[in-house]
Scaffold this motif. Structure first.
Motif, PDB file in Angstrom:
ATOM      1  N   LEU A  61       0.833  -1.204   0.000  1.00 57.37           N
ATOM      2  CA  LEU A  61       0.000   0.000   0.000  1.00 57.37           C
ATOM      3  C   LEU A  61       0.870   1.258   0.000  1.00 57.37           C
ATOM      4  CD1 LEU A  61      -2.825  -1.066   2.475  1.00 57.37           C
ATOM      5  CD2 LEU A  61      -3.072  -0.627   0.026  1.00 57.37           C
ATOM      6  N   VAL A  62       1.978   1.234   0.731  1.00 58.79           N
ATOM      7  CA  VAL A  62       2.911   2.363   0.735  1.00 58.79           C
ATOM      8  C   VAL A  62       3.510   2.523  -0.663  1.00 58.79           C
ATOM      9  CG1 VAL A  62       5.115   3.205   1.641  1.00 58.79           C
ATOM     10  CG2 VAL A  62       3.397   2.268   3.211  1.00 58.79           C
ATOM     11  N   ALA A  63       3.898   1.426  -1.284  1.00 60.91           N
ATOM     12  CA  ALA A  63       4.459   1.486  -2.641  1.00 60.91           C
ATOM     13  C   ALA A  63       3.431   2.012  -3.638  1.00 60.91           C
ATOM     14  CB  ALA A  63       4.953   0.102  -3.065  1.00 60.91           C
ATOM     15  N   TYR A  64       2.165   1.778  -3.380  1.00 61.15           N
ATOM     16  CA  TYR A  64       1.092   2.262  -4.255  1.00 61.15           C
ATOM     17  C   TYR A  64       0.915   3.774  -4.139  1.00 61.15           C
ATOM     18  CZ  TYR A  64      -3.446   2.406  -6.589  1.00 61.15           C
ATOM     19  OH  TYR A  64      -4.480   2.684  -7.441  1.00 61.15           O
ATOM     20  N   GLY A  65       1.343   4.350  -3.000  1.00 58.52           N
ATOM     21  CA  GLY A  65       1.263   5.799  -2.861  1.00 58.52           C
ATOM     22  C   GLY A  65       0.726   6.300  -1.529  1.00 58.52           C
ATOM     23  N   TYR A  66       0.301   5.393  -0.657  1.00 61.68           N
ATOM     24  CA  TYR A  66      -0.195   5.809   0.663  1.00 61.68           C
ATOM     25  C   TYR A  66       0.970   6.115   1.587  1.00 61.68           C
ATOM     26  CZ  TYR A  66      -4.898   4.220  -0.538  1.00 61.68           C
ATOM     27  OH  TYR A  66      -6.114   4.075  -1.127  1.00 61.68           O
ATOM     28  N   ASP A  67       0.750   7.055   2.525  1.00 60.74           N
ATOM     29  CA  ASP A  67       1.752   7.217   3.573  1.00 60.74           C
ATOM     30  C   ASP A  67       1.575   6.048   4.541  1.00 60.74           C
ATOM     31  OD1 ASP A  67      -0.158   7.923   5.743  1.00 60.74           O
ATOM     32  OD2 ASP A  67      -0.367   9.794   4.637  1.00 60.74           O
ATOM     33  N   TYR A  68       2.585   5.824   5.374  1.00 61.69           N
ATOM     34  CA  TYR A  68       2.577   4.628   6.219  1.00 61.69           C
ATOM     35  C   TYR A  68       1.367   4.587   7.148  1.00 61.69           C
ATOM     36  CZ  TYR A  68       3.970   0.825   9.193  1.00 61.69           C
ATOM     37  OH  TYR A  68       3.981  -0.366   9.866  1.00 61.69           O
ATOM     38  N   ALA A  69       0.996   5.707   7.737  1.00 64.89           N
ATOM     39  CA  ALA A  69      -0.122   5.724   8.681  1.00 64.89           C
ATOM     40  C   ALA A  69      -1.436   5.308   8.004  1.00 64.89           C
ATOM     41  CB  ALA A  69      -0.261   7.099   9.314  1.00 64.89           C
ATOM     42  N   ASN A  70      -1.704   5.844   6.818  1.00 63.13           N
ATOM     43  CA  ASN A  70      -2.936   5.481   6.118  1.00 63.13           C
ATOM     44  C   ASN A  70      -2.896   4.045   5.609  1.00 63.13           C
ATOM     45  OD1 ASN A  70      -4.571   7.803   6.378  1.00 63.13           O
ATOM     46  ND2 ASN A  70      -3.316   8.853   4.867  1.00 63.13           N
ATOM     47  N   LYS A  96     -10.747  -2.656  -2.207  1.00 66.17           N
ATOM     48  CA  LYS A  96     -11.008  -1.771  -3.342  1.00 66.17           C
ATOM     49  C   LYS A  96     -11.914  -0.610  -2.930  1.00 66.17           C
ATOM     50  CE  LYS A  96     -10.604  -5.438  -6.756  1.00 66.17           C
ATOM     51  NZ  LYS A  96     -11.372  -6.291  -7.676  1.00 66.17           N
ATOM     52  N   ALA A  97     -12.938  -0.906  -2.129  1.00 65.59           N
ATOM     53  CA  ALA A  97     -13.847   0.146  -1.664  1.00 65.59           C
ATOM     54  C   ALA A  97     -13.112   1.151  -0.785  1.00 65.59           C
ATOM     55  CB  ALA A  97     -15.017  -0.472  -0.908  1.00 65.59           C
ATOM     56  N   ALA A  98     -12.256   0.661   0.098  1.00 63.64           N
ATOM     57  CA  ALA A  98     -11.485   1.553   0.968  1.00 63.64           C
ATOM     58  C   ALA A  98     -10.546   2.419   0.152  1.00 63.64           C
ATOM     59  CB  ALA A  98     -10.701   0.731   1.998  1.00 63.64           C
ATOM     60  N   MET A  99      -9.934   1.847  -0.865  1.00 64.43           N
ATOM     61  CA  MET A  99      -9.004   2.602  -1.700  1.00 64.43           C
ATOM     62  C   MET A  99      -9.739   3.635  -2.559  1.00 64.43           C
ATOM     63  SD  MET A  99      -6.361  -0.436  -2.705  1.00 64.43           S
ATOM     64  CE  MET A  99      -5.235   0.599  -3.642  1.00 64.43           C
ATOM     65  N   ARG A 100     -10.976   3.341  -2.949  1.00 66.53           N
ATOM     66  CA  ARG A 100     -11.765   4.324  -3.696  1.00 66.53           C
ATOM     67  C   ARG A 100     -12.173   5.482  -2.787  1.00 66.53           C
ATOM     68  NH1 ARG A 100     -14.009  -0.264  -6.137  1.00 66.53           N
ATOM     69  NH2 ARG A 100     -15.713  -0.289  -4.636  1.00 66.53           N
ATOM     70  N   SER A 101     -12.537   5.173  -1.546  1.00 68.75           N
ATOM     71  CA  SER A 101     -13.003   6.232  -0.647  1.00 68.75           C
ATOM     72  C   SER A 101     -11.854   7.091  -0.105  1.00 68.75           C
ATOM     73  CB  SER A 101     -13.811   5.644   0.507  1.00 68.75           C
ATOM     74  OG  SER A 101     -12.999   4.883   1.360  1.00 68.75           O
ATOM     75  N   VAL A 102     -10.663   6.517   0.012  1.00 67.57           N
ATOM     76  CA  VAL A 102      -9.488   7.266   0.481  1.00 67.57           C
ATOM     77  C   VAL A 102      -8.320   6.956  -0.452  1.00 67.57           C
ATOM     78  CG1 VAL A 102      -7.937   7.706   2.424  1.00 67.57           C
ATOM     79  CG2 VAL A 102     -10.292   7.004   2.863  1.00 67.57           C
ATOM     80  N   PRO A 103      -8.275   7.626  -1.603  1.00 66.82           N
ATOM     81  CA  PRO A 103      -7.159   7.362  -2.525  1.00 66.82           C
ATOM     82  C   PRO A 103      -5.854   7.930  -1.969  1.00 66.82           C
ATOM     83  CG  PRO A 103      -8.552   9.114  -3.378  1.00 66.82           C
ATOM     84  CD  PRO A 103      -9.203   8.602  -2.127  1.00 66.82           C
ATOM     85  N   PRO A 104      -4.730   7.375  -2.401  1.00 72.97           N
ATOM     86  CA  PRO A 104      -3.449   7.917  -1.933  1.00 72.97           C
ATOM     87  C   PRO A 104      -3.259   9.350  -2.468  1.00 72.97           C
ATOM     88  CG  PRO A 104      -3.096   6.247  -3.605  1.00 72.97           C
ATOM     89  CD  PRO A 104      -4.551   6.245  -3.297  1.00 72.97           C
ATOM     90  N   ALA A 105      -2.493  10.114  -1.758  1.00 72.25           N
ATOM     91  CA  ALA A 105      -2.310  11.539  -2.089  1.00 72.25           C
ATOM     92  C   ALA A 105      -1.860  11.765  -3.530  1.00 72.25           C
ATOM     93  CB  ALA A 105      -1.317  12.166  -1.125  1.00 72.25           C
ATOM     94  N   GLY A 106      -0.977  10.925  -4.036  1.00 74.34           N
ATOM     95  CA  GLY A 106      -0.450  11.107  -5.386  1.00 74.34           C
ATOM     96  C   GLY A 106      -1.364  10.620  -6.492  1.00 74.34           C
TER      97      GLY A 106
END
Length: 108
Positions: A61-70, A96-106
């Motif tokens: 998830l971090v490699a995908y673009g999320y910060d570690y906390a998220n 997938k639903a969680a990633m749609r509702s909170v996309p990574p910053a980038g």
């Protein structure tokens, strides 16, 4: 040892790519799509007492673009959801639903 293995694999990939037919843009995008290993430690019972995300899940998830906390929060939410125990397809849909509702910053 991981660095060495990655270097060897990269060299093999480059060597085989030089001999192959040209790759289209669609193939390149599909091949480079990030892979997220949805992996949770499940305790010995059906209850989610000790359940937690495995390190690879959070790292992906971090490699995908999320910060570690998220990344940790999303992974922990998925891994500790009692309704998802033993249901890998439901876990994937919940992720997938969680990633749609909170996309990574980038990637917003």
């Amino acid at each position: 040892m991981k660095c060495l293995a990655a270097g060897v694999a990269g060299a093999i990939l480059l060597a085989s790519a030089a001999q192959a037919q040209p790759v289209t843009r669609a193939q390149t995008a599909a091949e480079s799509a990030p892979v997220i290993h949805l992996s949770c430690y499940r305790g010995p019972t059906e209850r989610v007492i000790w359940d937690r995300p495995d390190g690879t899940f959070v790292e992906d998830l971090v490699a995908y673009g999320y910060d570690y906390a998220n990344a940790e929060a999303i992974a922990r939410t998925i891994c500790t959801d009692q309704s998802l125990v033993g249901k890998p397809d439901a876990m994937a849909e919940a992720l997938k639903a969680a990633m749609r509702s909170v996309p990574p910053a980038g990637r917003r």
